[in-house]
Design an enzyme around this catalytic site. Structure first.
Site, PDB file in Angstrom:
ATOM      1  N   SER A 133       0.830  -1.194   0.000  1.00  0.00           N
ATOM      2  CA  SER A 133       0.000   0.000   0.000  1.00  0.00           C
ATOM      3  C   SER A 133       0.875   1.260   0.000  1.00  0.00           C
ATOM      4  O   SER A 133       1.680   1.453  -0.906  1.00  0.00           O
ATOM      5  CB  SER A 133      -0.948  -0.051   1.211  1.00  0.00           C
ATOM      6  OG  SER A 133      -1.885   0.985   1.173  1.00  0.00           O
ATOM      7  N   HIS A 152      -2.426  -1.315  -4.183  1.00  0.00           N
ATOM      8  CA  HIS A 152      -3.888  -1.319  -4.300  1.00  0.00           C
ATOM      9  C   HIS A 152      -4.389   0.113  -4.213  1.00  0.00           C
ATOM     10  O   HIS A 152      -3.610   1.046  -4.034  1.00  0.00           O
ATOM     11  CB  HIS A 152      -4.550  -2.218  -3.239  1.00  0.00           C
ATOM     12  CG  HIS A 152      -4.367  -1.760  -1.823  1.00  0.00           C
ATOM     13  ND1 HIS A 152      -4.840  -2.464  -0.746  1.00  0.00           N
ATOM     14  CD2 HIS A 152      -3.759  -0.662  -1.287  1.00  0.00           C
ATOM     15  CE1 HIS A 152      -4.552  -1.839   0.368  1.00  0.00           C
ATOM     16  NE2 HIS A 152      -3.896  -0.736   0.072  1.00  0.00           N
TER      17      HIS A 152
END
Length: 205
Positions: free
Chosen positions: A107, A132
């Protein structure tokens, strides 16, 4: 004083004793490594940790603005605003920031990994990278949901554009690949453009 980590296990951080002309001097291991221009980004990305990393970067810039800083990342990600504070400071200061993934960079951790200076972004061989879209959670009045939804979409677009710039991937590819959790090995992260090479040992640097 240890300014490298914020974990409650700080009491277990080993101390290093050095001999100086004035006698012995002890450092916690992270402060000693800071003298070698090494900073650790470990655990969730959040405001307190980001402030410590910013302070260390600014200190190292004041010590020597022409010498690289080495940012070791082992993080599951976290706050976008805290991560962007680190990102902006990496770009603001004069020294190049070399990023090295140990363990995982997921992330926001992956975003900061790819934001290192070109040619100076690395993974260790068994590390993992995950990209993501930003996650959002909001509780409040119904009229505010639309405001926060627009903000999340704006942040997603900004992060995707910056990720495309740093990786060299087309924006539509980044948008598709970050739609769900997307895990990569170290070699796959090289192929994707998140890092420049994999370090197996210091000799491979």
């Amino acid at each position: 004083m240890n300014i490298g980590i914020t974990d409650p296990l700080n009491a277990l951080v080993p101390m290093v004793v050095e001999q100086t002309p004035k006698g012995e001097r002890s450092y916690d291991i992270y402060s000693r490594l800071l003298k070698e221009r090494i900073i650790f980004l470990t655990g969730p990305v959040e405001d307190n940790m980001a402030n410590l990393i910013l302070a260390q970067m600014l200190f190292l810039e004041s010590e020597n603005p022409d010498k690289d800083i080495f940012l070791y990342i082992n993080s599951p990600g976290g706050s976008v605003t805290a991560g962007m504070a680190i990102y902006d400071t990496m770009n603001f200061i004069k020294p190049d920031v070399s990023t090295i993934c140990v363990g995982q960079a997921a992330s926001m951790g992956a975003f900061l990994l790819t934001a290192g200076a070109k040619g100076k972004r690395f993974c260790l061989p068994n590390s993992r990278v995950m990209i993501h879209q930003p996650l959002g959670g909001f509780q409040g009045q119904a009229s505010d949901f639309e405001i926060h939804a627009k903000e999340i979409l704006s942040i997603k677009d900004k992060l995707n554009r910056l990720m495309a710039e740093h990786t060299g991937q087309p924006l539509d590819v980044i948008s598709k690949d970050t739609d769900r959790d997307n895990f990569m090995s170290a070699d796959q992260a090289v192929d994707y453009g998140i890092v420049d090479s994999v370090f197996k040992n210091r000799a491979s640097k």
